[in-house]
Design a protein around this motif. Structure first.
Motif, short mmCIF file in Angstrom:
data_model
loop_
_atom_site.label_atom_id
_atom_site.label_comp_id
_atom_site.label_asym_id
_atom_site.label_seq_id
_atom_site.Cartn_x
_atom_site.Cartn_y
_atom_site.Cartn_z
N LYS A 15 39.32 37.05 27.22
CA LYS A 15 39.83 35.71 27.70
C LYS A 15 40.95 34.99 26.96
O LYS A 15 41.91 34.60 27.50
CB LYS A 15 38.95 34.83 28.37
CG LYS A 15 37.88 35.74 29.36
CD LYS A 15 38.54 35.79 30.72
CE LYS A 15 37.35 36.35 31.74
NZ LYS A 15 37.90 36.64 33.14
N TYR B 186 50.74 42.71 35.31
CA TYR B 186 49.82 41.44 34.52
C TYR B 186 49.00 41.01 35.64
O TYR B 186 47.80 40.75 35.52
CB TYR B 186 50.81 40.80 33.75
CG TYR B 186 50.07 39.36 33.30
CD1 TYR B 186 50.30 38.28 33.63
CD2 TYR B 186 48.98 39.84 32.11
CE1 TYR B 186 49.53 37.03 33.12
CE2 TYR B 186 48.38 38.82 31.59
CZ TYR B 186 48.58 37.45 32.02
OH TYR B 186 47.77 36.41 31.45
N TRP B 187 49.70 40.61 36.68
CA TRP B 187 48.98 39.81 37.69
C TRP B 187 47.89 40.77 38.47
O TRP B 187 46.74 40.20 38.37
CB TRP B 187 49.76 39.52 39.12
CG TRP B 187 50.64 38.52 38.72
CD1 TRP B 187 50.73 37.55 37.49
CD2 TRP B 187 51.78 37.78 39.67
NE1 TRP B 187 51.75 36.58 37.70
CE2 TRP B 187 52.70 36.79 39.04
CE3 TRP B 187 52.14 38.19 40.85
CZ2 TRP B 187 53.48 36.12 39.40
CZ3 TRP B 187 53.17 37.47 41.38
CH2 TRP B 187 54.00 36.32 40.79
N TRP C 114 44.37 41.18 36.43
CA TRP C 114 43.12 40.13 36.59
C TRP C 114 41.89 40.65 37.11
O TRP C 114 40.78 39.87 37.31
CB TRP C 114 43.48 38.80 37.19
CG TRP C 114 44.89 37.89 36.44
CD1 TRP C 114 44.87 38.03 35.05
CD2 TRP C 114 45.84 37.33 36.84
NE1 TRP C 114 46.07 37.09 34.73
CE2 TRP C 114 46.67 36.65 35.81
CE3 TRP C 114 46.18 36.83 38.46
CZ2 TRP C 114 47.96 35.97 36.08
CZ3 TRP C 114 47.16 35.82 38.60
CH2 TRP C 114 47.95 35.68 37.55
N TYR C 115 41.97 41.51 38.01
CA TYR C 115 41.03 42.14 39.03
C TYR C 115 40.25 42.89 38.46
O TYR C 115 39.10 43.40 38.82
CB TYR C 115 41.65 42.57 40.43
CG TYR C 115 42.39 41.66 41.16
CD1 TYR C 115 43.74 41.06 41.02
CD2 TYR C 115 41.64 41.04 42.14
CE1 TYR C 115 44.10 40.12 41.84
CE2 TYR C 115 42.08 40.07 43.29
CZ TYR C 115 43.69 39.55 42.72
OH TYR C 115 43.93 38.52 43.75
N GLU C 116 40.68 43.27 37.07
CA GLU C 116 39.82 44.44 36.35
C GLU C 116 39.72 45.58 37.29
O GLU C 116 38.49 46.17 37.18
CB GLU C 116 38.65 43.85 35.95
CG GLU C 116 38.80 42.42 35.05
CD GLU C 116 37.40 41.91 34.52
OE1 GLU C 116 36.80 41.39 35.64
OE2 GLU C 116 36.94 41.97 33.37
N ASP D 267 36.82 29.95 36.40
CA ASP D 267 37.84 30.67 37.26
C ASP D 267 37.31 31.50 38.41
O ASP D 267 35.94 31.63 38.40
CB ASP D 267 38.71 31.83 36.19
CG ASP D 267 40.08 31.84 36.81
OD1 ASP D 267 41.04 32.14 35.91
OD2 ASP D 267 40.30 31.32 38.21
N ASN E 251 37.40 36.99 41.02
CA ASN E 251 38.68 37.27 41.09
C ASN E 251 39.77 36.13 41.86
O ASN E 251 38.75 35.49 42.67
CB ASN E 251 39.02 38.55 41.46
CG ASN E 251 38.70 39.08 43.00
OD1 ASN E 251 39.16 38.32 43.65
ND2 ASN E 251 38.05 40.14 43.33
N SER F 176 34.04 33.28 36.35
CA SER F 176 34.52 34.68 36.05
C SER F 176 33.89 35.41 35.06
O SER F 176 34.25 35.89 34.05
CB SER F 176 36.06 34.56 35.59
OG SER F 176 36.31 33.72 34.60
#
Ligand SMILES: C[C@H](NC(=O)O)C(=O)O
Ligand SMILES: [Zn+2]
Length: 589
Positions: A81, A185-186, A189-191, A369, A372, A536
């Motif tokens: 992170k 990139y956005w 975040w959901y992996e 966070d 997701n 998260s």
């Protein structure tokens, strides 16, 4: 390189300490700008974000020094992170300053935008509440056009050049985070490697519901505006759907209600006639959360939130938002609350964010966070699915009469569909457009053309007059100039029904899903809270499993919730043209 995990854990603890001083200070400065837009406050926010970026970069350099081989899952995840830090990763500080300045300028333009009656400066309307009220209540085609077009002239076209440069800089930042472009990139975040495919599949499963609703509403609008403006085989003009972006059609309920004459399910008149204040709306929402055994809003929340648009001449960012100050003490909402049902639901949405902050505040900062971003958007909405039921609104004296029969149920489901089904294509296309802009498939020369292609293809709407590249209509929606990703809302609108179904089961509710009200169920509250506490710290499928018992996103609970309405619409629409022709030869006056 010290590949010693003990060293890494000590570093992470030091980071966690320092972050809880650095971030609160910076967020307070951002709060000051958001609640008092001035040149000085804007510059202070830009300067502060540069300092925070330097801190994040210093921490990234330290995190990179560890050889993470053999580290525990948790140590590894926390270090990860710290490696990917968004805009702060930009090599060139001048480019970062340029980007932060562009973002602040775009936010200021949007938040201070206004439309003036025949250019007399004392008769200007801002988006909230003036233009929003017109879009919600007017049934005058030309008045609606004046507000719709005026808003886009004020905050759309002028943002085009800023946006073009913003895209270039955001992509540079993305590449500094080992991503090909900002959209990638956005999505990272959901992996979830196949996120786009999963989202597309969910949309395709729900498209028939939307087309049925679209056909039915088009017929009703035809009855009001007539054949000169509504083509029964075509798209609907974008400005007559009760909302500046046609993303929620709830304000059309009086026009489209299946069984008129039943008691309304819209509490706006009640809120007004009972003299509700924004504070009371917030207190009613807080009581619903605590009835589930969830954490109440702390005193600092009540002391420092901004729950009304100031009347002292200050300019503020009215778009509602919830704030975590990352010091385990300060949590706020900023909302220009109007006395409407829409805003009553938004209060729950924003308070859902704060509840999530409160539930994970003991986590390390890097885990504070959502599982997701879609999870964070879903929390408040899940509770609002219970709050919105006529039975609940009657129980808390927000509706004076309630009728429970099949027709009243269809009316209620229609009111919910005007929010939840109408939204789906918009929730999907916002980032379809942006992902295309960031990956270069939509060059700036086609910003507006591609936007309206998507609006036609997915929403079945057209602009009330010809548009061209002199316009820049995407920037008329807050999240574009404010650089807030949007697929999170589409995901939220799907998973909130999965959560609702599981919480209803935990609450021992047996009837149809759309009638469920989890009010005062500590079992439901505990099931939700236990997931929220993860923050998260675990991949989102584990959080999904903690609530629903399985790991996938699924449209099935949403369809189950609306099934009676789907059957009713298919019957109603049996002679309607479902869907809409392509780019219409027809143009409204
Ligand atoms: C759905 C989204 N909600 C939000 O920004 O909180 C919007 O308002 O466009
Ligand atoms: Zn939100």
């Amino acid at each position: 390189d010290n590949s010693n995990e003990t060293q890494a854990i000590m570093f992470l603890e030091e980071y966690n300490e320092r972050a809880q001083t650095v971030y609160p200070e910076s967020i307070e400065i951002s709060w000051t700008y958001n609640t008092d837009i001035t040149e000085a406050n804007q510059q202070a926010m830009i300067d502060s974000s540069l300092e925070v970026a330097q801190f994040a970069k210093d921490m990234q350099v330290q995190a990179q020094q560890f050889n993470r081989t053999g580290f525990s899952y948790d140590t590894n995840r926390q270090l990860e992170k710290l490696l990917y830090i968004g805009d702060a990763a930009m090599e060139d500080p001048d480019q970062l300053e340029e980007l932060n300045t562009l973002q602040a300028q775009m936010e200021t333009r949007y938040s201070t935008g206004e439309v003036c009656l025949n250019n007399s400066p004392d008769q200007c309307l801002e988006l909230e509440p003036g233009l929003t009220r017109i879009m919600a209540t007017s049934r005058n085609y030309d008045e609606l056009f004046w507000a719709w077009d005026g808003w886009r002239e004020a905050v759309g076209a002028p943002a085009r050049e800023d946006y073009r440069r913003y895209v270039e800089l955001k992509n540079i930042a993305a590449q500094a985070n080992d991503q090909p472009d900002c959209g990638a990139y956005w999505r990272s975040w959901y992996e979830t490697p196949d996120l786009q495919a999963q989202v597309e599949q969910l949309y395709n499963q729900l498209k028939p519901l939307y087309q049925q609703l679209h056909a039915y509403v088009r017929r009703k609008l035809y009855n009001v505006y007539g054949e000169d403006f509504i083509n029964l085989r075509g798209p609907i003009p974008a400005h007559i759907l009760g909302n500046m972006w046609a993303q929620s059609w709830t304000n059309l309920l009086d026009l489209v209600e299946p069984y008129p004459g039943k008691p309304t399910v819209d509490i706006t008149p009640s809120l007004v006639s009972k003299g509700y204040t924004p504070l009371q709306m917030f207190q009613v929402s807080d009581e619903f959360f605590t009835s589930l055994g969830l954490i109440e809003m702390p005193q600092e929340f009540w002391d420092k939130s901004m729950i009304e648009k100031p009347d002292d001449g200050r300019s503020v960012v009215c778009h509602a938002s919830a704030w975590d100050f990352y010091n385990q003490i300060d949590f706020r909402i900023k909302q220009c609350t109007d006395i409407t049902m829409d805003d009553f639901i938004t209060v729950h949405h924003e308070m859902g964010h704060v509840e999530y902050y409160l539930q994970y505040k003991e986590q390390p900062v890097v885990y504070r966070d959502g599982a997701n971003p879609g999870f964070h958007e879903a929390v408040g909405d899940v509770l609002a699915l219970s709050v919105s039921t006529p039975q609940h609104l009657y129980a808390v004296d927000l509706l004076d009469t309630v009728v429970e029969d099949d027709e009243a149920d269809i009316n209620y489901l229609m009111s919910m569909a005007l929010d939840k089904i109408a939204f789906l294509p918009f929730g999907y296309l916002m980032d379809l457009w942006r992902w295309g802009v960031f990956d270069g498939s939509t060059p700036s020369s086609k910003y507006n053309e591609d936007w309206w292609k998507l609006r036609l293809e997915y929403q079945g709407i057209i602009p009330p007059m010809e548009r061209n590249e002199g316009d820049f209509d995407p920037a008329a929606k807050y999240h574009i100039p404010a650089s807030v990703p949007y697929i999170r809302y589409f995901i939220s609108f799907v998973i909130q029904f999965q959560f609702h179904k599981s919480l209803c089961a935990a609450a021992g509710q047996e009837g149809p899903l759309y009638k469920c009200d989890i009010y005062q169920s500590e079992e439901a509250g505990t099931l939700l809270a236990d997931m929220l506490k993860f923050g998260s710290s675990r991949p989102w499928p584990e959080a999904m499993e903690a609530i629903t018992g399985q790991r996938e996103m699924s449209a099935v609970p949403l369809v189950e919730y609306f099934q009676p309405l789907i059957d009713w619409l298919e019957e109603q629409n049996k002679n309607e043209y479902i869907g809409w022709d392509g780019a219409p030869e027809w143009r409204p006056a």
